[in-house]
Design a protein around this motif. Structure first.
Motif, PDB file in Angstrom:
ATOM      1  N   VAL A   1       0.833  -1.214   0.000  1.00 12.70           N
ATOM      2  CA  VAL A   1       0.000   0.000   0.000  1.00 12.70           C
ATOM      3  C   VAL A   1       0.867   1.265   0.000  1.00 12.70           C
ATOM      4  N   GLY A   2       2.174   1.102  -0.106  1.00 11.44           N
ATOM      5  CA  GLY A   2       3.064   2.262  -0.109  1.00 11.44           C
ATOM      6  C   GLY A   2       3.182   2.885  -1.497  1.00 11.44           C
TER       7      GLY A   2
ATOM      8  N   ALA B   1      -7.874   5.686   0.302  1.00  7.07           N
ATOM      9  CA  ALA B   1      -7.514   6.070   1.674  1.00  7.07           C
ATOM     10  C   ALA B   1      -6.568   5.069   2.328  1.00  7.07           C
ATOM     11  N   PHE B   2      -6.433   3.870   1.753  1.00  5.28           N
ATOM     12  CA  PHE B   2      -5.523   2.869   2.325  1.00  5.28           C
ATOM     13  C   PHE B   2      -4.062   3.133   1.956  1.00  5.28           C
ATOM     14  N   ALA B   3      -3.846   4.006   0.974  1.00  4.61           N
ATOM     15  CA  ALA B   3      -2.470   4.273   0.522  1.00  4.61           C
ATOM     16  C   ALA B   3      -1.650   4.931   1.628  1.00  4.61           C
TER      17      ALA B   3
ATOM     18  N   ASN C   1       5.991   8.437   4.939  1.00  6.18           N
ATOM     19  CA  ASN C   1       5.887   8.723   6.376  1.00  6.18           C
ATOM     20  C   ASN C   1       4.716   8.004   7.023  1.00  6.18           C
ATOM     21  N   GLY C   2       4.083   7.094   6.346  1.00  4.43           N
ATOM     22  CA  GLY C   2       2.921   6.394   6.929  1.00  4.43           C
ATOM     23  C   GLY C   2       1.634   7.019   6.432  1.00  4.43           C
ATOM     24  N   GLY C   3       0.706   7.313   7.347  1.00  3.08           N
ATOM     25  CA  GLY C   3      -0.607   7.849   6.949  1.00  3.08           C
ATOM     26  C   GLY C   3      -1.479   6.709   6.478  1.00  3.08           C
ATOM     27  N   GLY C   4      -2.668   7.028   6.024  1.00  2.70           N
ATOM     28  CA  GLY C   4      -3.565   5.999   5.494  1.00  2.70           C
ATOM     29  C   GLY C   4      -4.302   5.252   6.592  1.00  2.70           C
TER      30      GLY C   4
ATOM     31  N   PHE D   1      -3.962  10.383   1.990  1.00  2.00           N
ATOM     32  CA  PHE D   1      -3.001  11.251   2.683  1.00  2.00           C
ATOM     33  C   PHE D   1      -2.707  12.532   1.916  1.00  2.00           C
ATOM     34  N   SER D   2      -3.054  12.568   0.629  1.00  2.00           N
ATOM     35  CA  SER D   2      -2.803  13.785  -0.152  1.00  2.00           C
ATOM     36  C   SER D   2      -3.967  13.986  -1.119  1.00  2.00           C
ATOM     37  N   SER D   3      -4.272  15.253  -1.427  1.00  2.00           N
ATOM     38  CA  SER D   3      -5.400  15.487  -2.351  1.00  2.00           C
ATOM     39  C   SER D   3      -5.056  15.008  -3.764  1.00  2.00           C
ATOM     40  N   SER D   4      -3.758  14.768  -4.037  1.00  2.00           N
ATOM     41  CA  SER D   4      -3.408  14.231  -5.361  1.00  2.00           C
ATOM     42  C   SER D   4      -3.874  12.777  -5.502  1.00  2.00           C
TER      43      SER D   4
END
Ligand code: KG4
Ligand code: ZN
Length: 346
Positions: free
Chosen positions: A26-27, A123-125, A129-132, A305-308
Protein backbone atom coordinates in the motif's frame (compact mmCIF):
# COMPACT_ATOMS: atom_id res chain seq x y z
CA UNK A 1 -3.89 -5.94 8.12
CA UNK A 2 -1.79 -8.62 6.44
CA UNK A 3 0.82 -6.84 4.42
CA UNK A 4 3.36 -8.15 1.98
CA UNK A 5 5.56 -6.41 -0.50
CA UNK A 6 4.55 -6.29 -4.10
CA UNK A 7 5.93 -3.70 -6.44
CA UNK A 8 3.40 -2.63 -9.04
CA UNK A 9 3.63 -0.27 -12.00
CA UNK A 10 0.12 1.18 -12.33
CA UNK A 11 -1.45 3.13 -15.19
CA UNK A 12 -4.64 5.23 -15.28
CA UNK A 13 -5.84 6.93 -18.46
CA UNK A 14 -9.55 6.86 -17.68
CA UNK A 15 -10.31 10.51 -18.35
CA UNK A 16 -8.13 13.61 -18.67
CA UNK A 17 -5.14 12.83 -16.47
CA UNK A 18 -2.34 10.61 -17.74
CA UNK A 19 -1.04 8.97 -14.60
CA UNK A 20 1.57 6.32 -13.82
CA UNK A 21 2.54 5.20 -10.32
CA UNK A 22 4.87 2.74 -8.67
CA UNK A 23 3.48 1.24 -5.46
CA UNK A 24 4.83 -1.35 -3.07
CA UNK A 25 2.04 -3.02 -1.13
CA UNK A 26 0.00 0.00 0.00
CA UNK A 27 3.06 2.26 -0.11
CA UNK A 28 3.29 4.91 -2.82
CA UNK A 29 6.81 5.21 -4.24
CA UNK A 30 5.89 7.48 -7.18
CA UNK A 31 2.68 9.00 -8.47
CA UNK A 32 3.16 10.94 -11.71
CA UNK A 33 0.11 12.87 -12.92
CA UNK A 34 0.18 14.73 -16.22
CA UNK A 35 -2.98 16.82 -16.24
CA UNK A 36 -4.65 17.73 -19.51
CA UNK A 37 -6.80 20.44 -17.93
CA UNK A 38 -5.19 23.18 -20.03
CA UNK A 39 -6.03 21.31 -23.27
CA UNK A 40 -9.71 20.91 -22.41
CA UNK A 41 -10.30 24.26 -20.67
CA UNK A 42 -11.38 26.20 -23.75
CA UNK A 43 -14.05 23.54 -24.41
CA UNK A 44 -15.42 23.66 -20.86
CA UNK A 45 -15.15 19.86 -20.55
CA UNK A 46 -13.17 16.82 -21.67
CA UNK A 47 -12.93 16.31 -25.45
CA UNK A 48 -12.37 12.55 -26.05
CA UNK A 49 -10.19 12.86 -29.19
CA UNK A 50 -7.92 15.43 -27.55
CA UNK A 51 -7.67 13.25 -24.42
CA UNK A 52 -6.70 10.19 -26.46
CA UNK A 53 -3.93 11.96 -28.35
CA UNK A 54 -2.53 13.54 -25.18
CA UNK A 55 -2.49 10.14 -23.40
CA UNK A 56 -0.61 8.64 -26.36
CA UNK A 57 1.99 11.40 -26.27
CA UNK A 58 2.41 11.48 -22.52
CA UNK A 59 2.24 7.85 -21.40
CA UNK A 60 5.82 6.77 -22.15
CA UNK A 61 7.36 9.85 -20.49
CA UNK A 62 5.11 9.24 -17.45
CA UNK A 63 6.19 5.56 -17.21
CA UNK A 64 9.85 6.61 -17.32
CA UNK A 65 9.32 9.40 -14.78
CA UNK A 66 7.52 7.07 -12.35
CA UNK A 67 10.25 4.41 -12.53
CA UNK A 68 12.91 7.08 -12.08
CA UNK A 69 11.17 8.66 -9.08
CA UNK A 70 10.73 5.25 -7.47
CA UNK A 71 14.43 4.51 -8.14
CA UNK A 72 13.55 1.26 -9.82
CA UNK A 73 13.33 -0.32 -13.25
CA UNK A 74 10.65 -2.26 -15.06
CA UNK A 75 12.57 -5.52 -14.55
CA UNK A 76 12.23 -5.08 -10.76
CA UNK A 77 8.45 -4.61 -10.64
CA UNK A 78 6.32 -7.65 -9.80
CA UNK A 79 3.21 -6.75 -11.81
CA UNK A 80 1.60 -4.22 -14.13
CA UNK A 81 -1.83 -2.75 -13.26
CA UNK A 82 -4.19 -0.76 -15.41
CA UNK A 83 -7.62 0.83 -15.18
CA UNK A 84 -10.00 -1.03 -17.48
CA UNK A 85 -13.09 1.06 -16.65
CA UNK A 86 -15.24 2.96 -16.07
CA UNK A 87 -14.14 5.96 -18.12
CA UNK A 88 -13.81 7.32 -21.62
CA UNK A 89 -13.43 4.40 -24.05
CA UNK A 90 -10.82 6.02 -26.29
CA UNK A 91 -8.81 7.15 -23.27
CA UNK A 92 -8.96 3.80 -21.45
CA UNK A 93 -7.72 2.05 -24.60
CA UNK A 94 -4.42 3.90 -24.53
CA UNK A 95 -3.53 2.77 -21.00
CA UNK A 96 -4.68 -0.79 -21.60
CA UNK A 97 -2.59 -1.12 -24.77
CA UNK A 98 0.52 0.13 -22.96
CA UNK A 99 -0.09 -2.16 -19.96
CA UNK A 100 -0.49 -5.20 -22.23
CA UNK A 101 2.68 -4.29 -24.11
CA UNK A 102 4.71 -3.93 -20.87
CA UNK A 103 3.24 -7.08 -19.38
CA UNK A 104 4.03 -9.21 -22.42
CA UNK A 105 7.42 -7.72 -23.21
CA UNK A 106 8.70 -8.02 -19.63
CA UNK A 107 6.80 -11.17 -18.66
CA UNK A 108 4.93 -9.55 -15.77
CA UNK A 109 1.47 -10.52 -14.55
CA UNK A 110 -1.28 -8.02 -15.38
CA UNK A 111 -3.96 -6.77 -12.98
CA UNK A 112 -7.08 -5.01 -14.33
CA UNK A 113 -8.57 -2.46 -11.97
CA UNK A 114 -11.98 -0.84 -11.66
CA UNK A 115 -11.32 2.91 -11.41
CA UNK A 116 -14.07 3.34 -8.78
CA UNK A 117 -12.57 0.58 -6.63
CA UNK A 118 -9.35 2.59 -6.89
CA UNK A 119 -11.11 5.72 -5.55
CA UNK A 120 -12.74 3.62 -2.80
CA UNK A 121 -9.43 2.16 -1.61
CA UNK A 122 -7.38 5.34 -2.07
CA UNK A 123 -7.51 6.07 1.67
CA UNK A 124 -5.52 2.87 2.32
CA UNK A 125 -2.47 4.27 0.52
CA UNK A 126 0.51 5.19 2.64
CA UNK A 127 3.29 7.61 1.81
CA UNK A 128 6.86 7.18 3.00
CA UNK A 129 5.89 8.72 6.38
CA UNK A 130 2.92 6.39 6.93
CA UNK A 131 -0.61 7.85 6.95
CA UNK A 132 -3.56 6.00 5.49
CA UNK A 133 -6.08 3.70 7.12
CA UNK A 134 -4.75 1.34 9.77
CA UNK A 135 -6.70 -1.88 10.20
CA UNK A 136 -9.81 -1.92 8.05
CA UNK A 137 -13.10 -2.09 9.94
CA UNK A 138 -16.03 -3.65 8.11
CA UNK A 139 -18.62 -2.87 7.10
CA UNK A 140 -17.15 0.35 5.73
CA UNK A 141 -19.13 3.00 3.91
CA UNK A 142 -17.51 4.72 0.95
CA UNK A 143 -18.64 8.09 -0.36
CA UNK A 144 -17.23 8.51 -3.85
CA UNK A 145 -17.79 11.90 -5.45
CA UNK A 146 -16.11 12.73 -8.72
CA UNK A 147 -16.76 14.31 -12.09
CA UNK A 148 -18.46 11.16 -13.37
CA UNK A 149 -19.81 9.45 -10.23
CA UNK A 150 -21.63 10.09 -6.98
CA UNK A 151 -21.95 6.83 -5.09
CA UNK A 152 -22.40 5.40 -1.63
CA UNK A 153 -20.71 1.99 -1.43
CA UNK A 154 -21.19 -0.51 1.33
CA UNK A 155 -17.95 -2.46 1.65
CA UNK A 156 -18.14 -5.74 3.57
CA UNK A 157 -14.56 -6.68 2.75
CA UNK A 158 -12.04 -6.30 -0.07
CA UNK A 159 -13.85 -7.22 -3.27
CA UNK A 160 -17.24 -7.24 -1.54
CA UNK A 161 -19.06 -4.09 -2.59
CA UNK A 162 -22.66 -2.99 -2.89
CA UNK A 163 -23.80 0.33 -4.33
CA UNK A 164 -26.41 1.50 -1.81
CA UNK A 165 -26.93 4.96 -3.32
CA UNK A 166 -25.98 6.75 -6.51
CA UNK A 167 -26.87 9.72 -8.66
CA UNK A 168 -29.91 9.38 -10.87
CA UNK A 169 -28.55 11.94 -13.33
CA UNK A 170 -25.52 14.27 -13.10
CA UNK A 171 -22.59 13.62 -10.79
CA UNK A 172 -21.76 16.21 -8.11
CA UNK A 173 -18.48 17.16 -9.84
CA UNK A 174 -20.25 17.54 -13.18
CA UNK A 175 -22.66 19.94 -11.46
CA UNK A 176 -19.72 21.99 -10.11
CA UNK A 177 -18.23 22.08 -13.61
CA UNK A 178 -21.47 23.13 -15.32
CA UNK A 179 -22.37 25.80 -12.78
CA UNK A 180 -18.85 27.22 -13.15
CA UNK A 181 -19.47 27.59 -16.90
CA UNK A 182 -22.77 29.40 -16.15
CA UNK A 183 -20.87 31.82 -13.93
CA UNK A 184 -18.20 32.38 -16.60
CA UNK A 185 -15.55 30.61 -14.49
CA UNK A 186 -12.89 28.25 -15.78
CA UNK A 187 -12.83 24.45 -16.05
CA UNK A 188 -12.73 22.40 -13.89
CA UNK A 189 -15.33 24.16 -11.77
CA UNK A 190 -14.80 22.49 -8.39
CA UNK A 191 -11.50 24.09 -7.38
CA UNK A 192 -12.44 27.59 -8.63
CA UNK A 193 -15.91 27.53 -7.05
CA UNK A 194 -14.52 26.35 -3.72
CA UNK A 195 -11.86 29.09 -3.81
CA UNK A 196 -14.39 31.86 -4.49
CA UNK A 197 -16.85 30.34 -2.01
CA UNK A 198 -14.43 31.16 0.81
CA UNK A 199 -15.09 34.86 0.20
CA UNK A 200 -18.86 34.57 -0.15
CA UNK A 201 -21.86 34.24 2.16
CA UNK A 202 -23.17 30.65 2.01
CA UNK A 203 -26.61 31.70 3.22
CA UNK A 204 -27.14 34.61 0.81
CA UNK A 205 -28.84 32.76 -2.05
CA UNK A 206 -31.45 30.10 -1.58
CA UNK A 207 -31.17 27.01 -3.78
CA UNK A 208 -33.12 23.75 -3.58
CA UNK A 209 -31.34 20.92 -1.73
CA UNK A 210 -31.72 17.96 -4.11
CA UNK A 211 -33.48 14.78 -2.91
CA UNK A 212 -33.78 16.15 0.62
CA UNK A 213 -36.95 14.27 1.37
CA UNK A 214 -36.50 11.14 -0.78
CA UNK A 215 -36.74 7.85 1.07
CA UNK A 216 -33.77 6.20 -0.67
CA UNK A 217 -30.04 6.91 -0.62
CA UNK A 218 -29.87 8.25 -4.18
CA UNK A 219 -28.69 11.65 -5.35
CA UNK A 220 -29.80 13.94 -8.16
CA UNK A 221 -28.08 17.11 -9.29
CA UNK A 222 -29.79 18.05 -12.56
CA UNK A 223 -32.62 19.95 -10.80
CA UNK A 224 -30.11 21.99 -8.81
CA UNK A 225 -28.21 22.69 -12.04
CA UNK A 226 -31.39 24.03 -13.68
CA UNK A 227 -32.26 26.09 -10.59
CA UNK A 228 -28.76 27.61 -10.76
CA UNK A 229 -29.22 28.45 -14.44
CA UNK A 230 -32.50 30.31 -13.79
CA UNK A 231 -31.12 32.16 -10.76
CA UNK A 232 -27.96 33.26 -12.62
CA UNK A 233 -30.01 34.36 -15.65
CA UNK A 234 -32.07 36.63 -13.40
CA UNK A 235 -28.94 38.59 -12.59
CA UNK A 236 -28.48 41.08 -15.41
CA UNK A 237 -24.90 41.95 -14.60
CA UNK A 238 -23.47 39.47 -12.10
CA UNK A 239 -21.04 41.35 -9.86
CA UNK A 240 -17.99 39.76 -8.27
CA UNK A 241 -19.87 39.84 -4.98
CA UNK A 242 -22.83 37.98 -6.49
CA UNK A 243 -20.50 35.36 -7.97
CA UNK A 244 -18.73 34.80 -4.64
CA UNK A 245 -22.06 34.58 -2.81
CA UNK A 246 -23.42 32.23 -5.45
CA UNK A 247 -20.36 29.96 -5.22
CA UNK A 248 -20.66 29.81 -1.42
CA UNK A 249 -24.41 29.13 -1.52
CA UNK A 250 -24.06 26.51 -4.26
CA UNK A 251 -21.22 24.76 -2.44
CA UNK A 252 -23.23 24.72 0.80
CA UNK A 253 -26.23 23.23 -1.03
CA UNK A 254 -24.19 20.41 -2.66
CA UNK A 255 -22.48 19.63 0.64
CA UNK A 256 -25.84 19.51 2.39
CA UNK A 257 -27.27 17.17 -0.27
CA UNK A 258 -24.29 14.80 0.08
CA UNK A 259 -24.34 14.95 3.86
CA UNK A 260 -28.05 14.18 4.20
CA UNK A 261 -27.65 10.92 2.26
CA UNK A 262 -24.39 10.02 3.97
CA UNK A 263 -26.08 10.45 7.36
CA UNK A 264 -29.03 8.31 6.26
CA UNK A 265 -26.68 5.63 4.94
CA UNK A 266 -24.79 5.63 8.25
CA UNK A 267 -28.09 5.23 10.11
CA UNK A 268 -29.20 2.41 7.85
CA UNK A 269 -25.97 0.41 7.51
CA UNK A 270 -24.07 1.18 10.76
CA UNK A 271 -20.59 1.28 9.18
CA UNK A 272 -17.50 1.06 11.38
CA UNK A 273 -15.61 3.52 9.21
CA UNK A 274 -16.25 5.95 6.35
CA UNK A 275 -13.95 6.20 3.33
CA UNK A 276 -13.85 9.31 1.14
CA UNK A 277 -12.71 9.29 -2.47
CA UNK A 278 -12.95 11.25 -5.71
CA UNK A 279 -12.11 14.79 -6.79
CA UNK A 280 -15.09 16.48 -5.11
CA UNK A 281 -14.01 14.97 -1.79
CA UNK A 282 -11.05 17.41 -1.99
CA UNK A 283 -13.60 20.09 -1.11
CA UNK A 284 -12.75 21.45 2.34
CA UNK A 285 -16.30 22.38 3.24
CA UNK A 286 -17.43 18.84 2.42
CA UNK A 287 -14.55 17.30 4.39
CA UNK A 288 -15.29 19.51 7.39
CA UNK A 289 -19.01 18.79 7.34
CA UNK A 290 -18.44 15.03 7.08
CA UNK A 291 -15.83 15.00 9.84
CA UNK A 292 -18.14 16.98 12.12
CA UNK A 293 -21.15 14.78 11.34
CA UNK A 294 -19.42 11.41 11.71
CA UNK A 295 -17.35 12.67 14.66
CA UNK A 296 -20.58 13.17 16.61
CA UNK A 297 -21.45 9.54 15.90
CA UNK A 298 -17.97 8.30 16.79
CA UNK A 299 -17.27 6.85 13.33
CA UNK A 300 -13.75 7.42 11.96
CA UNK A 301 -13.51 9.02 8.51
CA UNK A 302 -10.55 8.34 6.27
CA UNK A 303 -9.39 10.19 3.19
CA UNK A 304 -6.17 9.74 1.21
CA UNK A 305 -3.00 11.25 2.68
CA UNK A 306 -2.80 13.78 -0.15
CA UNK A 307 -5.40 15.49 -2.35
CA UNK A 308 -3.41 14.23 -5.36
CA UNK A 309 -4.86 10.81 -4.48
CA UNK A 310 -8.42 12.17 -4.49
CA UNK A 311 -8.45 13.45 -8.05
CA UNK A 312 -7.62 10.90 -10.74
CA UNK A 313 -4.28 9.21 -10.15
CA UNK A 314 -2.54 5.88 -10.71
CA UNK A 315 -1.35 5.41 -7.11
CA UNK A 316 -4.87 4.39 -6.08
CA UNK A 317 -4.88 1.92 -8.99
CA UNK A 318 -1.62 0.39 -7.74
CA UNK A 319 -2.95 0.11 -4.18
CA UNK A 320 -6.18 -1.44 -5.43
CA UNK A 321 -4.21 -3.85 -7.64
CA UNK A 322 -2.19 -4.92 -4.59
CA UNK A 323 -5.42 -5.92 -2.77
CA UNK A 324 -6.56 -7.69 -5.94
CA UNK A 325 -3.27 -9.59 -6.14
CA UNK A 326 -3.87 -10.78 -2.56
CA UNK A 327 -7.09 -12.33 -3.83
CA UNK A 328 -5.28 -13.93 -6.78
CA UNK A 329 -7.09 -11.60 -9.13
CA UNK A 330 -4.78 -11.47 -12.20
CA UNK A 331 -5.77 -11.19 -15.86
CA UNK A 332 -5.77 -14.75 -17.27
CA UNK A 333 -6.08 -14.01 -20.95
CA UNK A 334 -4.23 -10.78 -21.65
CA UNK A 335 -5.27 -10.54 -25.30
CA UNK A 336 -8.95 -10.69 -24.27
CA UNK A 337 -8.69 -7.74 -21.85
CA UNK A 338 -10.78 -4.88 -23.18
CA UNK A 339 -11.92 -1.48 -21.95
CA UNK A 340 -15.19 -1.42 -20.03
CA UNK A 341 -16.40 2.20 -20.15
CA UNK A 342 -19.51 1.47 -18.06
CA UNK A 343 -17.97 -0.90 -15.54
CA UNK A 344 -19.74 -0.70 -12.18
CA UNK A 345 -18.68 -1.60 -8.64
CA UNK A 346 -21.86 -3.31 -7.58
O1 KG4 B 1 -12.01 12.16 -9.38
P1 KG4 B 1 -11.82 13.19 -10.45
O2 KG4 B 1 -10.44 13.77 -10.62
O3 KG4 B 1 -12.21 12.67 -11.86
C1 KG4 B 1 -13.23 11.81 -12.15
O4 KG4 B 1 -13.04 10.58 -12.00
O5 KG4 B 1 -14.28 12.35 -12.55
O6 KG4 B 1 -12.86 14.35 -10.15
C2 KG4 B 1 -12.92 15.51 -10.91
C3 KG4 B 1 -14.05 16.39 -10.39
C4 KG4 B 1 -14.30 17.60 -11.25
O7 KG4 B 1 -15.68 17.67 -11.54
C5 KG4 B 1 -13.86 18.76 -10.37
O8 KG4 B 1 -14.59 19.96 -10.61
C6 KG4 B 1 -14.14 18.22 -9.00
O9 KG4 B 1 -13.76 16.85 -9.07
N1 KG4 B 1 -13.34 18.88 -7.93
C7 KG4 B 1 -13.90 19.57 -6.91
C8 KG4 B 1 -12.83 20.09 -6.14
N2 KG4 B 1 -11.66 19.68 -6.74
C9 KG4 B 1 -12.00 18.94 -7.83
N3 KG4 B 1 -15.18 19.79 -6.59
C10 KG4 B 1 -15.43 20.54 -5.50
N4 KG4 B 1 -14.47 21.08 -4.73
C11 KG4 B 1 -13.16 20.89 -5.01
N5 KG4 B 1 -12.23 21.43 -4.23
ZN1 ZN C 1 -11.97 9.30 -11.02
Amino acid sequence: MKRSRMKILAIDTSCDETSVAVTDGVGVLANIISSQVELHREWGGVVPGIAKRAHQERLNPCVNAALREASTSISKVDAIAVTCGPGLAVALEVGIAKAKELSQKHQKPLIAVNHMEGHLLSAFAKDTNGGGVGDPQFPALGLLVSGGHTELILMRGFGRYEIVGQTLDDAAGECFDKVAVMLGLSYPGGPVISRLAKEGDPNSIELPVPMRGSADLNFSFSGLKTACLYRIRKEEKPTDKFIRNFCASFERTVVEALLIKLAEAVKKHSPRMVLLGGGVAANRRLQGAIEAGTGRLGIPVYKPFSSSLLTDNAAMIGVCAYFRSQRGNFVKDISALDRLPRLSLG
